[in-house]
Write a protein that holds these residues in place. Sequence first.
Motif, PDB file in Angstrom:
ATOM      1  N   PHE A   1       0.947  -1.396   0.290  1.00 24.50           N
ATOM      2  CA  PHE A   1      -0.072  -0.139   0.221  1.00 24.50           C
ATOM      3  C   PHE A   1       1.166   1.306   0.325  1.00 24.50           C
ATOM      4  O   PHE A   1       1.651   1.082   0.892  1.00 24.50           O
ATOM      5  CB  PHE A   1      -0.502   0.528   1.456  1.00 24.50           C
ATOM      6  CG  PHE A   1      -2.173   1.319   1.644  1.00 24.50           C
ATOM      7  CD1 PHE A   1      -3.057   1.527   0.542  1.00 24.50           C
ATOM      8  CD2 PHE A   1      -1.226   2.185   2.073  1.00 24.50           C
ATOM      9  CE1 PHE A   1      -3.815   2.815   1.225  1.00 24.50           C
ATOM     10  CE2 PHE A   1      -2.072   3.392   2.480  1.00 24.50           C
ATOM     11  CZ  PHE A   1      -3.078   3.598   1.542  1.00 24.50           C
ATOM     12  N   ARG A   2       1.121   1.793  -0.962  1.00 24.73           N
ATOM     13  CA  ARG A   2       1.743   3.157  -1.094  1.00 24.73           C
ATOM     14  C   ARG A   2       0.677   4.596  -1.013  1.00 24.73           C
ATOM     15  O   ARG A   2      -0.729   4.601  -1.349  1.00 24.73           O
ATOM     16  CB  ARG A   2       2.161   3.691  -2.252  1.00 24.73           C
ATOM     17  CG  ARG A   2       3.196   2.528  -3.173  1.00 24.73           C
ATOM     18  CD  ARG A   2       3.886   2.983  -3.756  1.00 24.73           C
ATOM     19  NE  ARG A   2       5.180   3.676  -3.700  1.00 24.73           N
ATOM     20  CZ  ARG A   2       6.558   2.175  -3.352  1.00 24.73           C
ATOM     21  NH1 ARG A   2       6.243   1.500  -3.394  1.00 24.73           N
ATOM     22  NH2 ARG A   2       7.598   3.435  -3.019  1.00 24.73           N
ATOM     23  N   THR A   3       0.829   5.712   0.044  1.00 26.05           N
ATOM     24  CA  THR A   3       0.454   7.298   0.256  1.00 26.05           C
ATOM     25  C   THR A   3       1.931   7.955  -0.184  1.00 26.05           C
ATOM     26  O   THR A   3       3.038   7.610  -0.072  1.00 26.05           O
ATOM     27  CB  THR A   3       0.092   6.876   1.237  1.00 26.05           C
ATOM     28  OG1 THR A   3      -0.529   7.945   0.506  1.00 26.05           O
ATOM     29  CG2 THR A   3       0.823   6.642   2.495  1.00 26.05           C
ATOM     30  N   THR A   4       1.960   8.764  -0.328  1.00 34.16           N
ATOM     31  CA  THR A   4       2.783  10.276   0.416  1.00 34.16           C
ATOM     32  C   THR A   4       3.002  11.235   1.305  1.00 34.16           C
ATOM     33  O   THR A   4       1.759  10.768   2.045  1.00 34.16           O
ATOM     34  CB  THR A   4       2.078  10.839  -1.152  1.00 34.16           C
ATOM     35  OG1 THR A   4       1.275  11.606  -0.580  1.00 34.16           O
ATOM     36  CG2 THR A   4       1.829  10.882  -2.429  1.00 34.16           C
ATOM     37  N   ASP A   5       4.363  11.227   1.016  1.00 34.48           N
ATOM     38  CA  ASP A   5       4.163  12.394   2.625  1.00 34.48           C
ATOM     39  C   ASP A   5       3.471  13.606   2.804  1.00 34.48           C
ATOM     40  O   ASP A   5       2.765  13.211   3.622  1.00 34.48           O
ATOM     41  CB  ASP A   5       5.644  12.657   2.432  1.00 34.48           C
ATOM     42  CG  ASP A   5       6.403  13.638   2.985  1.00 34.48           C
ATOM     43  OD1 ASP A   5       6.459  13.232   4.164  1.00 34.48           O
ATOM     44  OD2 ASP A   5       6.252  14.483   2.838  1.00 34.48           O
TER      45      ASP A   5
ATOM     46  N   VAL B   1      -5.997   9.336   4.946  1.00 32.84           N
ATOM     47  CA  VAL B   1      -5.573   8.455   4.193  1.00 32.84           C
ATOM     48  C   VAL B   1      -5.428   6.670   5.142  1.00 32.84           C
ATOM     49  O   VAL B   1      -5.644   6.070   5.194  1.00 32.84           O
ATOM     50  CB  VAL B   1      -3.389   8.711   4.305  1.00 32.84           C
ATOM     51  CG1 VAL B   1      -2.863   7.553   4.569  1.00 32.84           C
ATOM     52  CG2 VAL B   1      -3.257   9.545   3.638  1.00 32.84           C
ATOM     53  N   MET B   2      -6.417   6.994   6.097  1.00 27.81           N
ATOM     54  CA  MET B   2      -6.390   6.291   6.823  1.00 27.81           C
ATOM     55  C   MET B   2      -7.388   5.046   6.691  1.00 27.81           C
ATOM     56  O   MET B   2      -8.068   3.989   6.830  1.00 27.81           O
ATOM     57  CB  MET B   2      -6.154   6.459   8.937  1.00 27.81           C
ATOM     58  CG  MET B   2      -5.263   7.435   9.216  1.00 27.81           C
ATOM     59  SD  MET B   2      -3.909   6.600   8.648  1.00 27.81           S
ATOM     60  CE  MET B   2      -4.191   4.777  10.181  1.00 27.81           C
ATOM     61  N   LYS B   3      -8.364   6.424   6.254  1.00 28.08           N
ATOM     62  CA  LYS B   3      -9.402   5.598   5.444  1.00 28.08           C
ATOM     63  C   LYS B   3      -9.352   4.661   3.883  1.00 28.08           C
ATOM     64  O   LYS B   3      -9.941   3.284   3.508  1.00 28.08           O
ATOM     65  CB  LYS B   3     -11.042   7.166   5.204  1.00 28.08           C
ATOM     66  CG  LYS B   3     -11.666   5.690   3.813  1.00 28.08           C
ATOM     67  CD  LYS B   3     -13.271   5.227   4.984  1.00 28.08           C
ATOM     68  CE  LYS B   3     -14.290   5.295   4.112  1.00 28.08           C
ATOM     69  NZ  LYS B   3     -14.289   3.449   3.804  1.00 28.08           N
TER      70      LYS B   3
ATOM     71  N   PHE C   1      -8.195  -0.348   1.640  1.00 30.23           N
ATOM     72  CA  PHE C   1      -7.171  -1.247   0.806  1.00 30.23           C
ATOM     73  C   PHE C   1      -7.054  -2.526   1.655  1.00 30.23           C
ATOM     74  O   PHE C   1      -7.096  -4.101   1.139  1.00 30.23           O
ATOM     75  CB  PHE C   1      -6.000  -0.544   1.049  1.00 30.23           C
ATOM     76  CG  PHE C   1      -5.252  -1.203   0.131  1.00 30.23           C
ATOM     77  CD1 PHE C   1      -5.363  -1.178  -1.126  1.00 30.23           C
ATOM     78  CD2 PHE C   1      -3.795  -2.427   0.737  1.00 30.23           C
ATOM     79  CE1 PHE C   1      -4.021  -2.093  -1.845  1.00 30.23           C
ATOM     80  CE2 PHE C   1      -3.309  -3.258   0.475  1.00 30.23           C
ATOM     81  CZ  PHE C   1      -3.309  -2.732  -1.361  1.00 30.23           C
ATOM     82  N   ILE C   2      -7.391  -2.477   2.832  1.00 27.15           N
ATOM     83  CA  ILE C   2      -7.474  -3.963   3.728  1.00 27.15           C
ATOM     84  C   ILE C   2      -8.391  -5.012   3.732  1.00 27.15           C
ATOM     85  O   ILE C   2      -8.286  -5.420   3.114  1.00 27.15           O
ATOM     86  CB  ILE C   2      -7.481  -3.468   5.168  1.00 27.15           C
ATOM     87  CG1 ILE C   2      -5.548  -3.329   5.462  1.00 27.15           C
ATOM     88  CG2 ILE C   2      -6.937  -4.860   5.849  1.00 27.15           C
ATOM     89  CD1 ILE C   2      -5.472  -2.613   6.273  1.00 27.15           C
TER      90      ILE C   2
END
Length: 145
Positions: free
Chosen positions: A110-114, A124-126, A131-132
């Motif tokens: 799982f990728r997200t950005t700074d 991001v948490m949602k 994703f999970i």
Amino acid sequence: MKETVTQINGVPIRRNFVENLPYNPHLKVLLKDKRKAGILSEVLFWKKVRAKTFHAIDFDRQRIIGNYIVDFYVKTLGLVIEIDGSGHDLEQEYDDARRNYLESLGLVVFRTTDFEVRNNLSLVMKDLEDFIVQQYGTTPSSQIP
């Protein structure tokens, strides 16, 4: 059916533990430096997930897998979470090779950005929840298009 780890929004999440992951002990020295660096987005994310505060899921921070140090790792799910800084725009080839390697081990990335973590952590948490559920949810209705 695989063992259930937790539930997210009523959806049972199945265990996906990946055994015998490669480990490069020479990277251990870099772990301390990376943790001391205290990258803001990683610290903010860690505060949201540490001590099983995110759906009772146990996260590891700065985990060595093969020749890489991943930002966060969930053993019970075989899930890697990467927070990409602005420099990652220039490292697409490296990121692709890294992702391919991790996925070849049976891991999910799982990728997200700074930027997103610093400016919209709740989103991001949602996204991570969704994703999970999509990757590990055990009921057909849990599949998110």
